[in-house]
Design an enzyme around this catalytic site. Sequence first.
Site, PDB file in Angstrom:
ATOM      1  N   ASP A  71      -5.519 -16.270  36.038  1.00 40.64           N
ATOM      2  CA  ASP A  71      -4.592 -16.388  36.770  1.00 40.64           C
ATOM      3  C   ASP A  71      -4.586 -17.350  38.239  1.00 40.64           C
ATOM      4  O   ASP A  71      -5.489 -17.038  38.690  1.00 40.64           O
ATOM      5  CB  ASP A  71      -3.935 -15.225  36.921  1.00 40.64           C
ATOM      6  CG  ASP A  71      -2.398 -15.191  37.543  1.00 40.64           C
ATOM      7  OD1 ASP A  71      -1.877 -16.092  37.026  1.00 40.64           O
ATOM      8  OD2 ASP A  71      -1.930 -14.191  38.060  1.00 40.64           O
ATOM      9  N   HIS A  88      -4.002 -26.502  35.697  1.00 37.70           N
ATOM     10  CA  HIS A  88      -4.692 -26.175  34.399  1.00 37.70           C
ATOM     11  C   HIS A  88      -5.890 -26.985  33.960  1.00 37.70           C
ATOM     12  O   HIS A  88      -6.946 -26.214  33.243  1.00 37.70           O
ATOM     13  CB  HIS A  88      -3.399 -26.367  33.301  1.00 37.70           C
ATOM     14  CG  HIS A  88      -2.197 -25.571  33.409  1.00 37.70           C
ATOM     15  ND1 HIS A  88      -2.098 -24.333  33.720  1.00 37.70           N
ATOM     16  CD2 HIS A  88      -0.663 -25.782  33.816  1.00 37.70           C
ATOM     17  CE1 HIS A  88      -1.120 -23.548  33.896  1.00 37.70           C
ATOM     18  NE2 HIS A  88      -0.093 -24.617  33.789  1.00 37.70           N
ATOM     19  N   LEU A 182     -23.534 -16.291  22.047  1.00 43.63           N
ATOM     20  CA  LEU A 182     -22.138 -15.587  22.830  1.00 43.63           C
ATOM     21  C   LEU A 182     -20.991 -15.932  21.941  1.00 43.63           C
ATOM     22  O   LEU A 182     -20.950 -16.803  21.426  1.00 43.63           O
ATOM     23  CB  LEU A 182     -21.916 -16.637  24.067  1.00 43.63           C
ATOM     24  CG  LEU A 182     -20.524 -16.102  24.867  1.00 43.63           C
ATOM     25  CD1 LEU A 182     -20.521 -14.909  25.519  1.00 43.63           C
ATOM     26  CD2 LEU A 182     -20.463 -17.461  25.983  1.00 43.63           C
TER      27      LEU A 182
END
Length: 298
Positions: A71, A88, A182
């Site tokens: 956020d 972004h 991962l």
Amino acid sequence: MINILLGALVVVLVVFIAEVFRKSSISFLCISSTHSATKQVQKGIGKPSDDGLPAGLSRELVPKHVAIIMDGNRRWAKDKGLPSMAGHSAGARSLMKLVPLCCKWGIKVLTVYAFSTENWVRPQMEVDFLMKLIERMLTEELENFMRNGIRVSVIGESAKLPESVQKWVTKVTEATKNNPRLHLILAINYGGRNDIVQSCQSILHKVKDGLIKPEDVDETVICQELQTKCTEFPYPDLLIRTSGELRISNFLIWQLAYTEFYFDESLWPDFGEREFAKALHSFQRRQRRFGGQDAKNK
């Protein structure tokens, strides 16, 4: 009689104050977690131990699954006088800097909230940019995912994404499905409530088809139908939310039942290795009881 009345009044006031403190303590702890973590690990950050972990972290206590609500991209851009798209893009770079840290520090699963079901109400230009950004990240990072043993999965309603994004989602998830190091889970067009609804719908179909009895439906059955069934560790150990907001915003509602929360004041593009290490330090100082009691109190 007066003494009795005074005594009763004191008791009432004590109970009232205790109740007020109880209701406010959770918010206070959430707000103060970032400050206390910063204060206690300030000296150790930046000085890795022999096994590559930041000083003060224990390899045995590293969370297996970390979830992040990324956020603050738009506020970061606004503070710098830039368009939201720049925020972004900076946020995407921050994510790709954290991925190798997860590999290095032994985190097994990283789930990130990339685009929620509610994000479609944003300006069309911004939504289009976000879709292109996701597509570009998948395209450009595929080679890196393969080289570093990173498996990529996408949760959410992929069918509602642009066809070009769906194409790359399929290509990347298929190409990386056997990578063992991962597991990077991208929540795209995802909503926690929708996840629970689709899980229930799937179970109802199985009941209707005679594949399962209604009395056999339990938490395990529901979990097996949630979209996080794609990973060996579906329940996050640690949730991180940046930008100082104190809510989960319809993210992994079922899965977060016993997750430790960490709220950081940093805007997502500014969240880097130092901030990530502070979050892990905070996590490792906590006693996880899962409704029971810790070893000290047994």
